[in-house]
Write an enzyme that holds these catalytic residues in place. Structure first.
Site, PDB file in Angstrom:
ATOM      1  N   THR A  15       0.822  -1.224   0.000  1.00 46.52           N
ATOM      2  CA  THR A  15       0.000   0.000   0.000  1.00 46.52           C
ATOM      3  C   THR A  15       0.852   1.269   0.000  1.00 46.52           C
ATOM      4  OG1 THR A  15      -0.063   0.024   2.410  1.00 46.52           O
ATOM      5  CG2 THR A  15      -1.889  -1.094   1.296  1.00 46.52           C
ATOM      6  N   LEU A  87       8.910  -4.772   1.916  1.00 52.39           N
ATOM      7  CA  LEU A  87       8.952  -3.301   1.968  1.00 52.39           C
ATOM      8  C   LEU A  87       8.237  -2.747   3.191  1.00 52.39           C
ATOM      9  CD1 LEU A  87       8.060  -2.524  -1.783  1.00 52.39           C
ATOM     10  CD2 LEU A  87      10.252  -3.202  -0.815  1.00 52.39           C
ATOM     11  N   ALA A  88       7.435  -3.546   3.864  1.00 58.01           N
ATOM     12  CA  ALA A  88       6.648  -3.009   4.983  1.00 58.01           C
ATOM     13  C   ALA A  88       7.563  -2.589   6.124  1.00 58.01           C
ATOM     14  CB  ALA A  88       5.645  -4.043   5.477  1.00 58.01           C
ATOM     15  N   SER A 132      18.332   0.794   3.816  1.00 59.61           N
ATOM     16  CA  SER A 132      18.216   2.254   3.684  1.00 59.61           C
ATOM     17  C   SER A 132      19.559   2.957   3.888  1.00 59.61           C
ATOM     18  CB  SER A 132      17.233   2.748   4.746  1.00 59.61           C
ATOM     19  OG  SER A 132      17.376   4.128   4.944  1.00 59.61           O
ATOM     20  N   GLU A 134      19.784   5.407   5.610  1.00 57.97           N
ATOM     21  CA  GLU A 134      19.798   5.785   7.035  1.00 57.97           C
ATOM     22  C   GLU A 134      20.720   4.861   7.836  1.00 57.97           C
ATOM     23  OE1 GLU A 134      18.151   8.028   9.427  1.00 57.97           O
ATOM     24  OE2 GLU A 134      18.207   9.225   7.604  1.00 57.97           O
ATOM     25  N   TYR A 156      15.013   3.826  13.848  1.00 60.73           N
ATOM     26  CA  TYR A 156      14.683   3.413  12.473  1.00 60.73           C
ATOM     27  C   TYR A 156      15.943   2.866  11.783  1.00 60.73           C
ATOM     28  CZ  TYR A 156      13.801   3.573   7.504  1.00 60.73           C
ATOM     29  OH  TYR A 156      13.719   3.217   6.174  1.00 60.73           O
ATOM     30  N   LYS A 160      16.914  -1.002  10.544  1.00 58.37           N
ATOM     31  CA  LYS A 160      17.286  -1.365   9.169  1.00 58.37           C
ATOM     32  C   LYS A 160      18.633  -2.094   9.135  1.00 58.37           C
ATOM     33  CE  LYS A 160      13.740  -0.066   6.765  1.00 58.37           C
ATOM     34  NZ  LYS A 160      12.970  -0.996   5.921  1.00 58.37           N
TER      35      LYS A 160
HETATM   36  P1  NAP Z   1       5.813   3.921   2.941  1.00 62.28           P
HETATM   37  O1  NAP Z   1       5.147   4.647   1.814  1.00 62.28           O
HETATM   38  O2  NAP Z   1       5.814   4.528   4.297  1.00 62.28           O
HETATM   39  O3  NAP Z   1       5.120   2.479   3.012  1.00 62.28           O
HETATM   40  C1  NAP Z   1       5.323   1.646   4.122  1.00 62.28           C
HETATM   41  C2  NAP Z   1       4.472   0.397   3.972  1.00 62.28           C
HETATM   42  O4  NAP Z   1       4.681  -0.414   5.139  1.00 62.28           O
HETATM   43  C3  NAP Z   1       2.964   0.667   3.889  1.00 62.28           C
HETATM   44  O5  NAP Z   1       2.383  -0.253   3.000  1.00 62.28           O
HETATM   45  C4  NAP Z   1       2.491   0.408   5.317  1.00 62.28           C
HETATM   46  O6  NAP Z   1       1.155  -0.023   5.405  1.00 62.28           O
HETATM   47  C5  NAP Z   1       3.410  -0.751   5.688  1.00 62.28           C
HETATM   48  N1  NAP Z   1       3.509  -0.872   7.139  1.00 62.28           N
HETATM   49  C6  NAP Z   1       4.021   0.012   8.015  1.00 62.28           C
HETATM   50  N2  NAP Z   1       3.942  -0.450   9.272  1.00 62.28           N
HETATM   51  C7  NAP Z   1       3.352  -1.664   9.181  1.00 62.28           C
HETATM   52  C8  NAP Z   1       2.960  -2.631  10.133  1.00 62.28           C
HETATM   53  N3  NAP Z   1       3.182  -2.477  11.425  1.00 62.28           N
HETATM   54  N4  NAP Z   1       2.355  -3.749   9.681  1.00 62.28           N
HETATM   55  C9  NAP Z   1       2.133  -3.934   8.357  1.00 62.28           C
HETATM   56  N5  NAP Z   1       2.474  -3.049   7.412  1.00 62.28           N
HETATM   57  C10 NAP Z   1       3.073  -1.931   7.828  1.00 62.28           C
HETATM   58  O7  NAP Z   1       7.317   3.583   2.603  1.00 62.28           O
HETATM   59  P2  NAP Z   1       8.077   3.562   1.183  1.00 62.28           P
HETATM   60  O8  NAP Z   1       8.641   4.909   0.938  1.00 62.28           O
HETATM   61  O9  NAP Z   1       7.222   2.923   0.170  1.00 62.28           O
HETATM   62  O10 NAP Z   1       9.327   2.626   1.543  1.00 62.28           O
HETATM   63  C11 NAP Z   1       9.243   1.210   1.387  1.00 62.28           C
HETATM   64  C12 NAP Z   1      10.336   0.560   2.229  1.00 62.28           C
HETATM   65  O11 NAP Z   1      11.599   1.046   1.809  1.00 62.28           O
HETATM   66  C13 NAP Z   1      10.259   0.827   3.724  1.00 62.28           C
HETATM   67  O12 NAP Z   1      10.718  -0.330   4.384  1.00 62.28           O
HETATM   68  C14 NAP Z   1      11.235   1.970   3.933  1.00 62.28           C
HETATM   69  O13 NAP Z   1      11.728   1.943   5.256  1.00 62.28           O
HETATM   70  C15 NAP Z   1      12.291   1.616   2.906  1.00 62.28           C
HETATM   71  N6  NAP Z   1      13.054   2.740   2.365  1.00 62.28           N
HETATM   72  C16 NAP Z   1      12.421   3.804   1.819  1.00 62.28           C
HETATM   73  C17 NAP Z   1      13.170   4.830   1.256  1.00 62.28           C
HETATM   74  C18 NAP Z   1      12.516   6.031   0.639  1.00 62.28           C
HETATM   75  O14 NAP Z   1      13.197   7.031   0.442  1.00 62.28           O
HETATM   76  N7  NAP Z   1      11.246   5.962   0.274  1.00 62.28           N
HETATM   77  C19 NAP Z   1      14.573   4.749   1.248  1.00 62.28           C
HETATM   78  C20 NAP Z   1      15.187   3.632   1.809  1.00 62.28           C
HETATM   79  C21 NAP Z   1      14.415   2.622   2.352  1.00 62.28           C
HETATM   80  P3  NAP Z   1      -0.061   1.003   5.696  1.00 62.28           P
HETATM   81  O15 NAP Z   1      -0.396   1.610   4.385  1.00 62.28           O
HETATM   82  O16 NAP Z   1      -1.128   0.118   6.215  1.00 62.28           O
HETATM   83  O17 NAP Z   1       0.447   1.990   6.704  1.00 62.28           O
HETATM   84  N1  GDD Z   2       9.950  15.031   7.569  1.00 67.50           N
HETATM   85  C1  GDD Z   2      10.476  16.264   7.705  1.00 67.50           C
HETATM   86  N2  GDD Z   2       9.659  17.308   8.023  1.00 67.50           N
HETATM   87  N3  GDD Z   2      11.807  16.419   7.515  1.00 67.50           N
HETATM   88  C2  GDD Z   2      12.305  17.662   7.616  1.00 67.50           C
HETATM   89  C3  GDD Z   2      11.515  18.781   7.931  1.00 67.50           C
HETATM   90  C4  GDD Z   2      10.121  18.603   8.139  1.00 67.50           C
HETATM   91  O1  GDD Z   2       9.356  19.520   8.422  1.00 67.50           O
HETATM   92  N4  GDD Z   2      12.313  19.870   7.942  1.00 67.50           N
HETATM   93  C5  GDD Z   2      13.544  19.465   7.669  1.00 67.50           C
HETATM   94  N5  GDD Z   2      13.548  18.121   7.481  1.00 67.50           N
HETATM   95  C6  GDD Z   2      14.745  17.291   7.197  1.00 67.50           C
HETATM   96  C7  GDD Z   2      14.920  16.123   8.143  1.00 67.50           C
HETATM   97  O2  GDD Z   2      15.482  16.565   9.389  1.00 67.50           O
HETATM   98  C8  GDD Z   2      15.857  15.246   7.320  1.00 67.50           C
HETATM   99  O3  GDD Z   2      17.188  15.646   7.493  1.00 67.50           O
HETATM  100  C9  GDD Z   2      15.447  15.535   5.871  1.00 67.50           C
HETATM  101  O4  GDD Z   2      14.611  16.691   5.933  1.00 67.50           O
HETATM  102  C10 GDD Z   2      14.683  14.400   5.196  1.00 67.50           C
HETATM  103  O5  GDD Z   2      13.635  13.991   6.048  1.00 67.50           O
HETATM  104  P1  GDD Z   2      12.495  12.977   5.550  1.00 67.50           P
HETATM  105  O6  GDD Z   2      11.911  13.462   4.268  1.00 67.50           O
HETATM  106  O7  GDD Z   2      11.573  12.759   6.695  1.00 67.50           O
HETATM  107  O8  GDD Z   2      13.298  11.654   5.153  1.00 67.50           O
HETATM  108  P2  GDD Z   2      14.486  10.883   5.881  1.00 67.50           P
HETATM  109  O9  GDD Z   2      15.735  11.184   5.104  1.00 67.50           O
HETATM  110  O10 GDD Z   2      14.504  11.120   7.327  1.00 67.50           O
HETATM  111  O11 GDD Z   2      14.058   9.360   5.662  1.00 67.50           O
HETATM  112  C11 GDD Z   2      13.595   8.901   4.386  1.00 67.50           C
HETATM  113  O12 GDD Z   2      14.692   8.414   3.636  1.00 67.50           O
HETATM  114  C12 GDD Z   2      15.362   7.280   4.212  1.00 67.50           C
HETATM  115  C13 GDD Z   2      16.522   6.929   3.286  1.00 67.50           C
HETATM  116  O13 GDD Z   2      17.614   7.766   3.560  1.00 67.50           O
HETATM  117  C14 GDD Z   2      12.567   7.813   4.645  1.00 67.50           C
HETATM  118  O14 GDD Z   2      11.972   7.452   3.432  1.00 67.50           O
HETATM  119  C15 GDD Z   2      13.185   6.577   5.242  1.00 67.50           C
HETATM  120  O15 GDD Z   2      12.220   5.516   5.306  1.00 67.50           O
HETATM  121  C16 GDD Z   2      14.342   6.155   4.333  1.00 67.50           C
HETATM  122  O16 GDD Z   2      14.976   4.995   4.839  1.00 67.50           O
END
Ligand code: NAP
Ligand code: GDD
Length: 337
Positions: A15, A87-88, A132, A134, A156, A160
């Site tokens: 989702t 991915l969850a 990630s 992170e 977080y 990971k």
């Molecule tokens: P997202 O939009 O936040 O999606 C997270 C998914 O995980 C959703 O389907 C959510 O379901 C599900 N989920 C969360 N908590 C859960 C729980 N307790 N039980 C079952 N399902 C749960 O994240 P995304 O951006 O697509 O990222 C996908 C994956 O890649 C994540 O593991 C994230 O940590 C990782 N990642 C993301 C990025 C990025 O920049 N986007 C970068 C590096 C790694 P619901 O819809 O029900 O909440």
């Molecule tokens: N969310 C958020 N909101 N971030 C902010 C804000 C705000 O108002 N203002 C500044 N930031 C800064 C955060 O402090 C961080 O340094 C940066 O913006 C990015 O924040 P997010 O967009 O929340 O993403 P993230 O980098 O912490 O994490 C995302 O990327 C990771 C990969 O590096 C997520 O998608 C993680 O799930 C993923 O692993």
């Protein structure tokens, strides 16, 4: 002539942003796509399954909880996947400071349960773990590669690293085809509103529509390597098509500040971010990851993956989509951006 039976893929987190793009990509490739969702999602599809709107009738959803091994086991036994994409996760870093315990529980145990179920039921199934950037956290070197030491700065990030190590251990101990992607930030019009890019682009749209006068942000100096999610899910699939499992960085190799993202987003709508962005110290994190920049040369050499959508195109696509949704036309206001 008999048609080849379809490959079955199981996606946890279907989702979410990445899950929805990956499901579409796999359907296009002819896969039978199964997804793990929370029970409440099936009961409230209008709100919780919106990213899957275009493909709902073509995928099979199974209710399960990341907190319950029994439920995960049951889904894997039903779907019998050839490929499993995990991915969850509780994916919002900021929230992991508010609720460390549930972040660790869901992210570490959920990964462990899915790995164990796959090993026990379909040991030849190929497994992808969503690692990630992170995990690098307070990174020791720039750019970060598959060999850069991990120094996570949040539960977080720690969860990971644990998932990454579990995946590696299942590969080494049980011979599973289990790979981790170390994905740097990737965004899209489907990004959750809590993440900074979408907060900015939806904020611009609300301001243009006259529904808001300001946008409160935290650390504007943080630097991220931002790519497009639609391209990053292709990297996940490519990892599982290799003969040998391995770990790969997926990134653009370019970094930009949050300030720059805001500046470009407002400029695309003909506005000056300095007139609207209000710094809010409450939005700073207890421990910050100041700078991320990925080196995806291994993915380029071995998977043939590289990004095509650049920073400015990503910003424009996200602002345009949010403006359309808000009923305003950004280009009417746009300066040369
Ligand atoms: P997202 O939009 O936040 O999606 C997270 C998914 O995980 C959703 O389907 C959510 O379901 C599900 N989920 C969360 N908590 C859960 C729980 N307790 N039980 C079952 N399902 C749960 O994240 P995304 O951006 O697509 O990222 C996908 C994956 O890649 C994540 O593991 C994230 O940590 C990782 N990642 C993301 C990025 C990025 O920049 N986007 C970068 C590096 C790694 P619901 O819809 O029900 O909440
Ligand atoms: N969310 C958020 N909101 N971030 C902010 C804000 C705000 O108002 N203002 C500044 N930031 C800064 C955060 O402090 C961080 O340094 C940066 O913006 C990015 O924040 P997010 O967009 O929340 O993403 P993230 O980098 O912490 O994490 C995302 O990327 C990771 C990969 O590096 C997520 O998608 C993680 O799930 C993923 O692993």
């Amino acid at each position: 002539m008999f048609a080849m039976p379809a490959q079955r893929a199981l996606i946890s987190g279907i989702t979410g942003q990445d899950g929805s793009y990956l499901a579409e990509f796999l359907l296009e490739k002819g896969y039978e796509v199964h997804g793990i969702v929370r029970r409440v999602a099936i009961e409230d599809p209008e709100h919780r399954l919106t990213r899957l709107d275009g493909i709902r009738s073509r995928i099979k959803l199974h209710a399960a909880s990341l907190e319950s091994y029994a439920s995960i086991h049951q889904v894997v036994a039903r779907a019998e996947p050839h490929e499993c994409y995990h991915l969850a996760a509780q994916s919002f870093v900021s929230y992991s400071f508010d609720d460390e315990f549930s972040t660790l529980n869901a992210n570490i145990n959920g990964t462990h349960y899915l790995l164990a179920a796959v090993k026990n039921i379909v040991p030849r199934c190929r497994f992808y773990f969503a690692g990630s950037s992170e995990m690098f956290g307070k990174a020791e070197e720039v750019p970060q590669t598959e060999r850069t030491r991990f120094h996570p700065r949040s539960t977080y990030g720690i969860s990971k690293v644990a998932g990454f190590e579990l995946t590696r251990n299942y590969r080494e101990a049980y011979g599973m085809h289990a790979s981790s992607g170390i994905l740097f930030n990737h965004e899209s019009p489907r990004r959750g509103y809590e993440f900074v890019t979408r907060k900015i682009t939806s904020g611009v749209a609300r301001i243009l529509a006259g529904r808001s006068k300001e946008l409160r942000l935290g650390n504007l100096d943080a630097q991220r390597d931002w790519g497009h999610a639609r391209e990053y899910v292709q990297g996940m699939w490519l990892m599982l098509q290799q003969d040998e499992p391995d770990d790969y960085v997926i990134a653009t190799g370019e970094t930009h500040t949050v300030r720059e993202f805001a500046e470009k987003s407002f400029a695309h709508a003909g506005l000056d971010y300095r007139d609207y962005v209000v710094p809010d110290p409450d939005l700073f994190r207890p421990a910050e990851v100041n700078m991320l920049l990925g080196d995806a040369n291994k993915a380029k050499a071995k998977l043939g993956w590289s990004h095509r959508i650049g920073f400015e195109a990503l910003v424009r696509e996200m602002v345009d989509a949010d403006c359309r949704a808000a009923g305003v036309e950004p280009r009417v206001h746009a300066s040369a951006s």
